[in-house]
Structures are given as C-alpha cells and as structure tokens.
Design an enzyme around this catalytic site. Structure first.
Site, PDB file in Angstrom:
ATOM      1  N   ASN A 298     -10.321  -2.856  -6.395  1.00  0.00           N
ATOM      2  CA  ASN A 298      -9.341  -1.627  -7.203  1.00  0.00           C
ATOM      3  C   ASN A 298     -10.082  -1.658  -8.839  1.00  0.00           C
ATOM      4  O   ASN A 298      -9.710  -0.515  -9.303  1.00  0.00           O
ATOM      5  CB  ASN A 298      -8.083  -2.320  -7.622  1.00  0.00           C
ATOM      6  CG  ASN A 298      -7.159  -2.230  -6.256  1.00  0.00           C
ATOM      7  OD1 ASN A 298      -6.242  -3.039  -6.261  1.00  0.00           O
ATOM      8  ND2 ASN A 298      -7.691  -1.351  -5.354  1.00  0.00           N
TER       9      ASN A 298
ATOM     10  N   ASP B 130       0.840  -1.221  -0.032  1.00  0.00           N
ATOM     11  CA  ASP B 130      -0.216   0.053   0.290  1.00  0.00           C
ATOM     12  C   ASP B 130       0.725   1.297   0.015  1.00  0.00           C
ATOM     13  O   ASP B 130       1.984   1.267   0.478  1.00  0.00           O
ATOM     14  CB  ASP B 130      -0.909  -0.052   1.245  1.00  0.00           C
ATOM     15  CG  ASP B 130      -1.963   0.925   1.149  1.00  0.00           C
ATOM     16  OD1 ASP B 130      -2.388   1.374   0.267  1.00  0.00           O
ATOM     17  OD2 ASP B 130      -2.477   1.516   2.346  1.00  0.00           O
TER      18      ASP B 130
END
Length: 263
Positions: free
Chosen positions: A89, A41
């Site tokens: 996503n 991340d």
C-alpha cells in the site's frame, strides 16, 4: 450522480457488541472457525460510486470494522486478523498514505477503551520500518492496556505482507544459526512457524475478502495455507454482521480434509 457528503466520524456502533440474541445464528460451537482473517477491500470504489473522495471510503469503513469485531465475538470466533495496510500500500499516493497512517493511529486511540470494554486483546502484525512511530506507539499502548483480555484477539495487520513475514522469520532463523543456537540443516516448518510475528496464534481457518475480488493479496501466506476462502460481493463499507455470519455459515458447511481423504 453526486451524493451528499457524510461525516462518518459521527457514526458509531453500540457501546456493547451484543445483538438481540434472537437474531444471532446458533452455530455449533465446535464448527465455528477459531481464526478468521478479513481482507477489507473496496473502500475507494465505495467512495467513487457516491461521488466522494477515496478517504471518505476509509472513514466509512471505521464503524464497519467494529461491527465485524462484534459479529465475531457474538458467534464465538477467538482470533480475528484484519488486513489494514499492506506492505504494497506504500505504492499509493503520498496523500492517501498519509491519511491512512494518521487514520489508523487515530482509530486505535479513539477505540481502545471500547475494545477493552468488549474484552478484545489488541495485537499487531507487520514490519516496523517505514511505519509511523505514532502508529506503533498507539498500537503498543493498546496492546499493553488489553493484554489480559480473553474474549477475542484482534490482530491489526498494518504494514503487513505475508511474504515479508516469512522473509523476516527466515532472517531471524539465520541470525540464530550464525549465533550457533540452531543448526542450519535442521530448519523445519515448525521452526519457521515459531518465528512468525505472532507464533501463538493458530493457523487461519477462514479468509473473507470483500468487494468481489478473488485474490489473496499477500495476506497470511503461511497461516492460511489450508484456510477456506469466502469472496463476498459487498464493498467493505457495506459489509457488517449479517454478511460476516453468512461467511461463517458457508464455512461450517464445508468439508475440510487438509490433503487427506474422508473415510
């Protein structure tokens, strides 16, 4: 402040993964986690901090991915799951999704020889629907090429979601019930585990999330039920071997009881 644009494709890690043995921590072999998951991340924030576009952050992450694989090899981790592209996503901009699909495909193509040389067995966890065929093709070719490697299994979690994986396992079981192969009133935890994407891979022992965020984001929802977690401050492009080893050190000093009481 604007930073000079860098062509991160030119950056690489050494052809061989091994560091100077004197700097590799001497972890007790029986304490090192067998299976580590990494939530990679912070690429977008890393780029924004430098006045770059989000895709530059993803490009900067490529050498770090392979530095992390090298770190795992060096300390004896047997399975490494990398959260590459989640089922959520797809909500990102079409431009970023297109980039991530093409970039994922190109990384596998560009790095398969390197991974094969390192003894990496390439694996994939995720759903086929919506995932680009070119990405699936590269993954399948890499899996075939590296299927006999035994140093480390690296699972690229692409179009992956923990809840989706459990739902898919349940759907497979339901099909077997309809076919009369199993009885519907005899579904067990073991049965569900046997229908996950890679049922031969053991449960996750340690999940690492970079960027300082403290959530699991639908990663390995079943396999990480009893995992230890390490939330590290580095944005993923700033991550690397020493930070990975630090997480391993944190893990080996934890007391894992799996719901029991230590005598």
């Amino acid at each position: 402040m604007a930073f000079e644009h860098v062509d991160y494709k030119s950056l690489d890690v050494p052809a061989a993964p091994f560091s100077d043995p004197s700097i590799i921590p001497d972890f007790p072999k029986d304490k090192v986690p067998r299976h580590v998951g990494v939530i990679m991340d912070g690429n977008g924030r890393w780029a924004k901090q430098r006045g770059l576009i989000r895709t530059d952050g993803h490009q900067a992450a490529e050498p770090v991915v392979f530095d992390t694989i090298a770190a795992a090899i060096e300390c004896g981790v047997r399975y490494l799951s990398l959260y590459t592209f989640s089922t959520e996503n797809w909500k990102r901009s079409p431009q970023e999704v297109r980039f991530l699909m093409g970039f994922s495909r190109d990384i596998i193509h560009r790095r398969v020889a390197q991974m094969d040389k390192w003894g990496v067995r390439v694996r994939w966890a995720g759903r086929r629907p919506r995932l680009w065929k070119s990405v699936i093709d590269e993954l399948e070719m890499a899996m075939e090429r590296t299927k006999n490697n035994k140093v480390i299994d690296v699972v690229f979690c692409i179009n992956y979601g923990g809840r989706a994986e459990i739902a898919d396992a349940c759907a497979d079981i339901a099909r077997e019930v309809r076919a009369g192969k199993i009885k519907g009133d005899r579904v067990t935890e073991k049965m569900i585990a046997e229908h996950l994407y890679n049922p031969d891979i053991p449960d996750c022992d340690l999940v690492i999330r970079t960027s300082g965020e403290q959530r699991t984001s639908n990663f390995l929802a079943w396999q990480a039920a009893y995992a230890e977690y390490d939330f590290v401050p580095e944005l993923f492009p700033d991550y690397g071997r020493e930070a990975f080893w630090r997480s391993i050190d944190h893990y080996i000093h934890r007391d894992r009881r799996f719901g029991g009481v230590k005598k």
